[in-house]
Design a protein around this motif. Structure first.
Motif, PDB file in Angstrom:
ATOM      1  N   ILE A  32       8.343  25.508 -27.227  1.00 61.38           N
ATOM      2  CA  ILE A  32       9.124  24.462 -27.870  1.00 61.38           C
ATOM      3  C   ILE A  32      10.248  25.144 -28.646  1.00 61.38           C
ATOM      4  O   ILE A  32      10.192  26.343 -28.914  1.00 61.38           O
ATOM      5  CB  ILE A  32       8.277  23.576 -28.816  1.00 61.38           C
ATOM      6  CG1 ILE A  32       7.724  24.400 -29.986  1.00 61.38           C
ATOM      7  CG2 ILE A  32       7.163  22.872 -28.065  1.00 61.38           C
ATOM      8  CD1 ILE A  32       7.015  23.554 -31.032  1.00 61.38           C
ATOM      9  N   SER A  33      11.247  24.390 -29.020  1.00 61.65           N
ATOM     10  CA  SER A  33      12.376  24.967 -29.737  1.00 61.65           C
ATOM     11  C   SER A  33      11.998  25.272 -31.187  1.00 61.65           C
ATOM     12  O   SER A  33      11.009  24.748 -31.713  1.00 61.65           O
ATOM     13  CB  SER A  33      13.563  24.006 -29.713  1.00 61.65           C
ATOM     14  OG  SER A  33      13.295  22.857 -30.507  1.00 61.65           O
ATOM     15  N   GLU A  34      12.803  26.117 -31.834  1.00 61.19           N
ATOM     16  CA  GLU A  34      12.580  26.421 -33.243  1.00 61.19           C
ATOM     17  C   GLU A  34      12.659  25.150 -34.087  1.00 61.19           C
ATOM     18  O   GLU A  34      11.857  24.957 -35.017  1.00 61.19           O
ATOM     19  CB  GLU A  34      13.618  27.429 -33.746  1.00 61.19           C
ATOM     20  CG  GLU A  34      13.405  28.852 -33.277  1.00 61.19           C
ATOM     21  CD  GLU A  34      14.418  29.802 -33.888  1.00 61.19           C
ATOM     22  OE1 GLU A  34      14.415  29.942 -35.124  1.00 61.19           O
ATOM     23  OE2 GLU A  34      15.229  30.375 -33.127  1.00 61.19           O
ATOM     24  N   THR A  35      13.627  24.303 -33.770  1.00 61.30           N
ATOM     25  CA  THR A  35      13.799  23.068 -34.533  1.00 61.30           C
ATOM     26  C   THR A  35      12.573  22.178 -34.423  1.00 61.30           C
ATOM     27  O   THR A  35      12.082  21.631 -35.432  1.00 61.30           O
ATOM     28  CB  THR A  35      15.039  22.297 -34.042  1.00 61.30           C
ATOM     29  OG1 THR A  35      16.202  23.111 -34.214  1.00 61.30           O
ATOM     30  CG2 THR A  35      15.215  21.006 -34.824  1.00 61.30           C
ATOM     31  N   GLU A  36      12.056  22.029 -33.211  1.00 62.44           N
ATOM     32  CA  GLU A  36      10.855  21.218 -33.014  1.00 62.44           C
ATOM     33  C   GLU A  36       9.667  21.818 -33.765  1.00 62.44           C
ATOM     34  O   GLU A  36       8.866  21.083 -34.367  1.00 62.44           O
ATOM     35  CB  GLU A  36      10.533  21.122 -31.522  1.00 62.44           C
ATOM     36  CG  GLU A  36      11.509  20.289 -30.715  1.00 62.44           C
ATOM     37  CD  GLU A  36      11.239  20.344 -29.230  1.00 62.44           C
ATOM     38  OE1 GLU A  36      11.249  19.274 -28.589  1.00 62.44           O
ATOM     39  OE2 GLU A  36      11.024  21.465 -28.703  1.00 62.44           O
TER      40      GLU A  36
END
Length: 209
Positions: A152-156
């Motif tokens: 998953i992305s860092e933001t998520e």
């Protein structure tokens, strides 16, 4: 008060949510590897560790005498653990057998008298799998997708951490940096700086050699 176990303390030293966590690995001329981990838990993350270990406000998180004893008993040499404030930790040691979880997971290897560090989704997942249940307990607290073989992305990831632990912990992870240095017997060295959130959501291979 339940004292934090030595493996819990060791991995906490690596994945501290402080401004900067310093990790230094040095290949010595005799073939042994010296390691030093230095960091401090941010206020939000310190609360989580205290909750997990039963420590109360004002009590130290890390039992440095027990850390030194247990690490020495596990076969590591020249073990020294220091905690000046109770929420910081500096651990140094020497691995002469090269049978630690860091070698078994392929995070660290020695080739042509050079130390190599490989950070990748596969080596970090292998590190998790090779670790015992007590280390996994701490790693699970980080909610890191890389240890679960998920991407998953860092933001998520930061949004998810914030929803579970609150924005204070999420912000500490976002602002934390990991400063990694490897040194070789010939005097050469390599340095890499990575954010804690990037490390815990790693989707690429980073090789230091």
């Amino acid at each position: 008060m339940k004292k934090i176990c030595f493996v819990f303390a060791l991995i906490a030293g690596i994945f501290m949510t402080s401004c900067t966590t310093d990790i230094t690995l040095e290949l010595n001329k005799d073939g042994s590897v010296s390691a030093e981990f230095k960091g401090a838990a941010g206020e939000g993350f310190a609360k989580l560790i205290k909750a997990a270990t039963g420590a109360k406000d004002g009590q130290v998180i890390f039992d440095t005498n027990n850390i030194e004893y247990e690490l020495s008993k596990s076969g590591l040499s020249d073990v020294k653990a220091v905690s000046k404030t109770g929420v910081d930790l500096k651990v140094s040691m020497t691995d002469k057998s090269k049978k630690s979880v860091f070698f078994n997971s392929d995070l660290i290897r020695i080739e042509n008298n050079k130390l190599k560090l490989k950070l990748s989704p596969s080596t970090l997942k292998s590190y998790y799998d090779e670790s015992d249940e007590q280390i996994k307990m701490y790693l699970d607290m980080l909610l890191s997708p890389v240890f679960m073989d998920e991407e998953i992305s860092e933001t998520e990831y930061l949004d998810f951490v914030g929803s579970i632990y609150g924005k204070e912990v999420s912000k500490e992870l976002e602002s934390s940096l990991v400063n990694i240095v490897i040194k070789n017997p010939d005097g050469s060295s390599k340095k890499h700086v990575i954010s804690m959130s990037q490390l815990l959501t790693l989707s690429e291979t980073i090789l230091l050699e």
